[in-house]
Design a protein around this motif. Structure first.
Motif, PDB file in Angstrom:
ATOM      1  N   ALA A   1      -2.707  38.024 -38.589  1.00 32.57           N
ATOM      2  CA  ALA A   1      -3.982  37.642 -39.196  1.00 32.57           C
ATOM      3  C   ALA A   1      -3.843  36.503 -40.201  1.00 32.57           C
ATOM      4  O   ALA A   1      -4.857  36.009 -40.711  1.00 32.57           O
ATOM      5  CB  ALA A   1      -4.604  38.850 -39.886  1.00 32.57           C
ATOM      6  N   ASN A   2      -2.628  36.074 -40.473  1.00 32.14           N
ATOM      7  CA  ASN A   2      -2.405  35.061 -41.493  1.00 32.14           C
ATOM      8  C   ASN A   2      -2.355  33.665 -40.879  1.00 32.14           C
ATOM      9  O   ASN A   2      -1.670  33.433 -39.886  1.00 32.14           O
ATOM     10  CB  ASN A   2      -1.106  35.353 -42.240  1.00 32.14           C
ATOM     11  CG  ASN A   2      -1.007  34.593 -43.544  1.00 32.14           C
ATOM     12  OD1 ASN A   2      -0.890  33.368 -43.549  1.00 32.14           O
ATOM     13  ND2 ASN A   2      -1.059  35.313 -44.649  1.00 32.14           N
ATOM     14  N   ASP A   3      -3.059  32.716 -41.495  1.00 30.46           N
ATOM     15  CA  ASP A   3      -3.102  31.345 -40.980  1.00 30.46           C
ATOM     16  C   ASP A   3      -1.725  30.684 -40.962  1.00 30.46           C
ATOM     17  O   ASP A   3      -1.496  29.747 -40.190  1.00 30.46           O
ATOM     18  CB  ASP A   3      -4.062  30.496 -41.814  1.00 30.46           C
ATOM     19  CG  ASP A   3      -5.527  30.846 -41.565  1.00 30.46           C
ATOM     20  OD1 ASP A   3      -5.810  31.508 -40.540  1.00 30.46           O
ATOM     21  OD2 ASP A   3      -6.382  30.464 -42.396  1.00 30.46           O
ATOM     22  N   LYS A   4      -0.813  31.161 -41.786  1.00 27.35           N
ATOM     23  CA  LYS A   4       0.533  30.586 -41.803  1.00 27.35           C
ATOM     24  C   LYS A   4       1.271  30.815 -40.482  1.00 27.35           C
ATOM     25  O   LYS A   4       2.239  30.111 -40.183  1.00 27.35           O
ATOM     26  CB  LYS A   4       1.349  31.184 -42.944  1.00 27.35           C
ATOM     27  CG  LYS A   4       0.850  30.837 -44.339  1.00 27.35           C
ATOM     28  CD  LYS A   4       1.705  31.525 -45.391  1.00 27.35           C
ATOM     29  CE  LYS A   4       1.197  31.241 -46.796  1.00 27.35           C
ATOM     30  NZ  LYS A   4       2.005  31.960 -47.822  1.00 27.35           N
ATOM     31  N   SER A   5       0.812  31.793 -39.702  1.00 32.89           N
ATOM     32  CA  SER A   5       1.481  32.123 -38.438  1.00 32.89           C
ATOM     33  C   SER A   5       1.008  31.260 -37.280  1.00 32.89           C
ATOM     34  O   SER A   5       1.611  31.292 -36.201  1.00 32.89           O
ATOM     35  CB  SER A   5       1.240  33.599 -38.107  1.00 32.89           C
ATOM     36  OG  SER A   5       1.702  34.433 -39.133  1.00 32.89           O
ATOM     37  N   ILE A   6      -0.037  30.495 -37.474  1.00 33.86           N
ATOM     38  CA  ILE A   6      -0.590  29.670 -36.397  1.00 33.86           C
ATOM     39  C   ILE A   6       0.408  28.585 -36.007  1.00 33.86           C
ATOM     40  O   ILE A   6       0.988  27.907 -36.865  1.00 33.86           O
ATOM     41  CB  ILE A   6      -1.926  29.040 -36.835  1.00 33.86           C
ATOM     42  CG1 ILE A   6      -2.982  30.132 -37.065  1.00 33.86           C
ATOM     43  CG2 ILE A   6      -2.422  28.034 -35.795  1.00 33.86           C
ATOM     44  CD1 ILE A   6      -4.275  29.618 -37.669  1.00 33.86           C
ATOM     45  N   GLY A   7       0.620  28.425 -34.720  1.00 30.74           N
ATOM     46  CA  GLY A   7       1.470  27.344 -34.220  1.00 30.74           C
ATOM     47  C   GLY A   7       2.955  27.585 -34.319  1.00 30.74           C
ATOM     48  O   GLY A   7       3.738  26.673 -34.043  1.00 30.74           O
ATOM     49  N   LYS A   8       3.376  28.778 -34.662  1.00 29.62           N
ATOM     50  CA  LYS A   8       4.810  29.058 -34.823  1.00 29.62           C
ATOM     51  C   LYS A   8       5.401  29.800 -33.623  1.00 29.62           C
ATOM     52  O   LYS A   8       6.522  30.310 -33.696  1.00 29.62           O
ATOM     53  CB  LYS A   8       5.051  29.830 -36.112  1.00 29.62           C
ATOM     54  CG  LYS A   8       4.778  28.978 -37.361  1.00 29.62           C
ATOM     55  CD  LYS A   8       5.099  29.728 -38.628  1.00 29.62           C
ATOM     56  CE  LYS A   8       5.007  28.819 -39.850  1.00 29.62           C
ATOM     57  NZ  LYS A   8       3.663  28.288 -40.089  1.00 29.62           N
ATOM     58  N   GLY A   9       4.659  29.875 -32.536  1.00 29.30           N
ATOM     59  CA  GLY A   9       5.171  30.549 -31.355  1.00 29.30           C
ATOM     60  C   GLY A   9       5.057  32.054 -31.473  1.00 29.30           C
ATOM     61  O   GLY A   9       4.480  32.584 -32.428  1.00 29.30           O
ATOM     62  N   VAL A  10       5.615  32.736 -30.495  1.00 23.58           N
ATOM     63  CA  VAL A  10       5.591  34.199 -30.494  1.00 23.58           C
ATOM     64  C   VAL A  10       6.607  34.699 -31.517  1.00 23.58           C
ATOM     65  O   VAL A  10       7.778  34.310 -31.499  1.00 23.58           O
ATOM     66  CB  VAL A  10       5.894  34.745 -29.095  1.00 23.58           C
ATOM     67  CG1 VAL A  10       6.000  36.266 -29.123  1.00 23.58           C
ATOM     68  CG2 VAL A  10       4.807  34.307 -28.116  1.00 23.58           C
ATOM     69  N   LEU A  11       6.146  35.579 -32.399  1.00 21.57           N
ATOM     70  CA  LEU A  11       6.963  36.074 -33.504  1.00 21.57           C
ATOM     71  C   LEU A  11       7.328  37.537 -33.288  1.00 21.57           C
ATOM     72  O   LEU A  11       6.663  38.262 -32.547  1.00 21.57           O
ATOM     73  CB  LEU A  11       6.208  35.917 -34.819  1.00 21.57           C
ATOM     74  CG  LEU A  11       5.741  34.495 -35.159  1.00 21.57           C
ATOM     75  CD1 LEU A  11       4.853  34.512 -36.398  1.00 21.57           C
ATOM     76  CD2 LEU A  11       6.938  33.574 -35.363  1.00 21.57           C
ATOM     77  N   VAL A  12       8.387  37.967 -33.973  1.00 24.24           N
ATOM     78  CA  VAL A  12       8.830  39.355 -33.940  1.00 24.24           C
ATOM     79  C   VAL A  12       8.901  39.854 -35.373  1.00 24.24           C
ATOM     80  O   VAL A  12       9.532  39.220 -36.227  1.00 24.24           O
ATOM     81  CB  VAL A  12      10.203  39.486 -33.249  1.00 24.24           C
ATOM     82  CG1 VAL A  12      10.738  40.904 -33.365  1.00 24.24           C
ATOM     83  CG2 VAL A  12      10.100  39.073 -31.779  1.00 24.24           C
ATOM     84  N   ALA A  13       8.249  40.990 -35.637  1.00 29.36           N
ATOM     85  CA  ALA A  13       8.175  41.511 -37.008  1.00 29.36           C
ATOM     86  C   ALA A  13       8.665  42.947 -37.065  1.00 29.36           C
ATOM     87  O   ALA A  13       8.014  43.857 -36.567  1.00 29.36           O
ATOM     88  CB  ALA A  13       6.742  41.421 -37.522  1.00 29.36           C
ATOM     89  N   LEU A  14       9.828  43.159 -37.645  1.00 31.97           N
ATOM     90  CA  LEU A  14      10.359  44.490 -37.920  1.00 31.97           C
ATOM     91  C   LEU A  14      11.079  44.457 -39.260  1.00 31.97           C
ATOM     92  O   LEU A  14      11.662  43.431 -39.647  1.00 31.97           O
ATOM     93  CB  LEU A  14      11.351  44.953 -36.849  1.00 31.97           C
ATOM     94  CG  LEU A  14      10.805  45.349 -35.478  1.00 31.97           C
ATOM     95  CD1 LEU A  14      10.778  44.172 -34.541  1.00 31.97           C
ATOM     96  CD2 LEU A  14      11.632  46.489 -34.882  1.00 31.97           C
ATOM     97  N   ASN A  15      11.045  45.581 -39.980  1.00 28.32           N
ATOM     98  CA  ASN A  15      11.840  45.755 -41.193  1.00 28.32           C
ATOM     99  C   ASN A  15      11.573  44.671 -42.233  1.00 28.32           C
ATOM    100  O   ASN A  15      12.498  44.151 -42.862  1.00 28.32           O
ATOM    101  CB  ASN A  15      13.333  45.810 -40.834  1.00 28.32           C
ATOM    102  CG  ASN A  15      14.159  46.509 -41.897  1.00 28.32           C
ATOM    103  OD1 ASN A  15      13.740  47.511 -42.434  1.00 28.32           O
ATOM    104  ND2 ASN A  15      15.323  45.963 -42.190  1.00 28.32           N
ATOM    105  N   ASP A  16      10.299  44.297 -42.407  1.00 29.52           N
ATOM    106  CA  ASP A  16       9.862  43.324 -43.411  1.00 29.52           C
ATOM    107  C   ASP A  16      10.357  41.901 -43.139  1.00 29.52           C
ATOM    108  O   ASP A  16      10.341  41.054 -44.039  1.00 29.52           O
ATOM    109  CB  ASP A  16      10.309  43.737 -44.827  1.00 29.52           C
ATOM    110  CG  ASP A  16       9.694  45.053 -45.266  1.00 29.52           C
ATOM    111  OD1 ASP A  16       8.587  45.388 -44.804  1.00 29.52           O
ATOM    112  OD2 ASP A  16      10.331  45.759 -46.078  1.00 29.52           O
ATOM    113  N   THR A  17      10.805  41.626 -41.914  1.00 25.90           N
ATOM    114  CA  THR A  17      11.278  40.278 -41.584  1.00 25.90           C
ATOM    115  C   THR A  17      10.406  39.650 -40.507  1.00 25.90           C
ATOM    116  O   THR A  17       9.721  40.327 -39.752  1.00 25.90           O
ATOM    117  CB  THR A  17      12.735  40.301 -41.082  1.00 25.90           C
ATOM    118  OG1 THR A  17      12.800  41.015 -39.846  1.00 25.90           O
ATOM    119  CG2 THR A  17      13.651  40.949 -42.105  1.00 25.90           C
ATOM    120  N   VAL A  18      10.455  38.313 -40.447  1.00 23.24           N
ATOM    121  CA  VAL A  18       9.784  37.545 -39.404  1.00 23.24           C
ATOM    122  C   VAL A  18      10.849  36.783 -38.640  1.00 23.24           C
ATOM    123  O   VAL A  18      11.657  36.067 -39.233  1.00 23.24           O
ATOM    124  CB  VAL A  18       8.762  36.552 -39.994  1.00 23.24           C
ATOM    125  CG1 VAL A  18       8.044  35.805 -38.874  1.00 23.24           C
ATOM    126  CG2 VAL A  18       7.765  37.258 -40.898  1.00 23.24           C
TER     127      VAL A  18
END
Length: 330
Positions: free
Chosen positions: A141-158
């Protein structure tokens, strides 16, 4: 204004249940529906408008290329709508990194797509799934994530889907990028990015899976002491159009393997040299004369991710020069 996030469920440990709160080893994956997972985290509704869809309900060891294609088609369809701002996909951790990288190459949107899983079932007294899912939603939901490709989020990391890998069979901080590190962290529901993905992905990708019902068969051959080409030859006989050789060191191979793979390449099968080593670059014309044998090198891609890129490349070409260009760019 709240963002509209769709959570797509595929199963996995994040949806798994055990017989007791202290049981973290013996449990059944893919029990709870995605809507049940959402129901367990009411805080999500304070930050986004969220809806859930169940695309599959499997242990991720049973993930298939067919499900990948269904998932890609649905994600592309959803992201084409101005009513959807981002996607979160719940997934088992065993093959999460592969699904993430596949989607990174075929999703045609800059909108955030985040994969999330868990190392412990939802019934565990210290289950990591709920917070992982909450973080994944805040990330999508965060605009900072736009355009960064498919992300993986586990254990407080990106993590970047190209580089992330499961590094431990049990620990909650299993998902890491040993060579290049995390993209960032999530703290207090806010993502903090410290680097960007450098390779082509999503909207900048040349790969298009629309109308594709299956992917070319590519197998992985593992290098070891006194190995022979018989497994590689059997894979080709069974219909493999490409082989990933998870070689020794810098993708090195014995004389017997080299002779066998040279012969296989002459049959029109594409050979990609990767490595069984957990990190590092497989360099062209390093351990093997790739130019002479018409081999492709995987750069820093793991064998399982090199397989994904080769399958997509083979949809349009089997020219090793052109495929090597793709491995440098993706």
């Amino acid at each position: 204004m709240k963002k509209n996030i769709v959570i797509i469920g595929t199963g996995g440990t994040i949806a798994g249940k055990a017989s007791s709160a202290t049981e973290t080893l013996h449990y059944t994956s893919a029990i709870l529906s995605v809507n049940s997972l959402i129901h367990e985290i009411p805080e999500i509704h304070k930050i986004v408008h969220v809806t859930g869809e169940q695309l599959s309900q499997i242990d991720s060891c049973d993930m298939t290329c067919g499900i990948w294609l269904q998932l890609a088609a649905r994600v592309n369809e959803l992201l084409a709508s101005n009513k959807v701002d981002g996607i979160v996909i719940t997934h088992g951790t065993d093959t999460l990194e592969e699904t993430a990288y596949f989607l990174n190459l075929v999703i045609q949107s800059q909108k955030p797509v985040v994969l999330v899983g868990a190392m412990r079932p939802v019934t565990a007294m210290s289950a990591d799934g709920p917070m992982n899912l909450y973080n994944a939603v805040t990330l999508a939901a965060n605009d900072k994530s736009i355009g960064k490709g498919v992300l993986v989020a586990l254990n407080d990391t990106v993590n970047c889907s190209r580089e992330v890998t499961k590094t431990n069979t049990m620990l909650q901080d299993s998902f890491q990028a040993p060579d290049l590190g995390y993209l960032g962290y999530i703290q207090g529901g806010i993502p903090y990015f410290y680097r960007l993905p450098a390779r082509r992905h999503t909207l900048c990708s040349e790969f298009d899976c629309r109308g594709i019902t299956d992917l070319p068969k590519v197998e992985i051959i593992y290098g070891y002491v006194d190995s022979s080409p018989i497994i590689a030859e059997a894979a080709v006989k069974a219909g493999a159009k490409g082989l990933i050789y998870a070689g020794l060191g810098n993708g090195n191979m014995s004389q017997d393997i080299r002779k066998g793979l040279i012969n296989i390449e002459k049959q029109g099968v594409v050979i990609v040299r990767s490595t069984r080593v957990s990190s590092g670059i497989v360099t062209r014309n390093g351990a093997v004369h790739d130019d002479e044998y018409h081999f492709v090198v995987s750069d820093t891609l793991s064998p399982q991710k090199a397989r994904i890129l080769l399958m997509l490349a083979l949809l349009t070409t089997n020219d090793p020069v052109e495929i090597q260009r793709m491995f440098w760019e993706y």
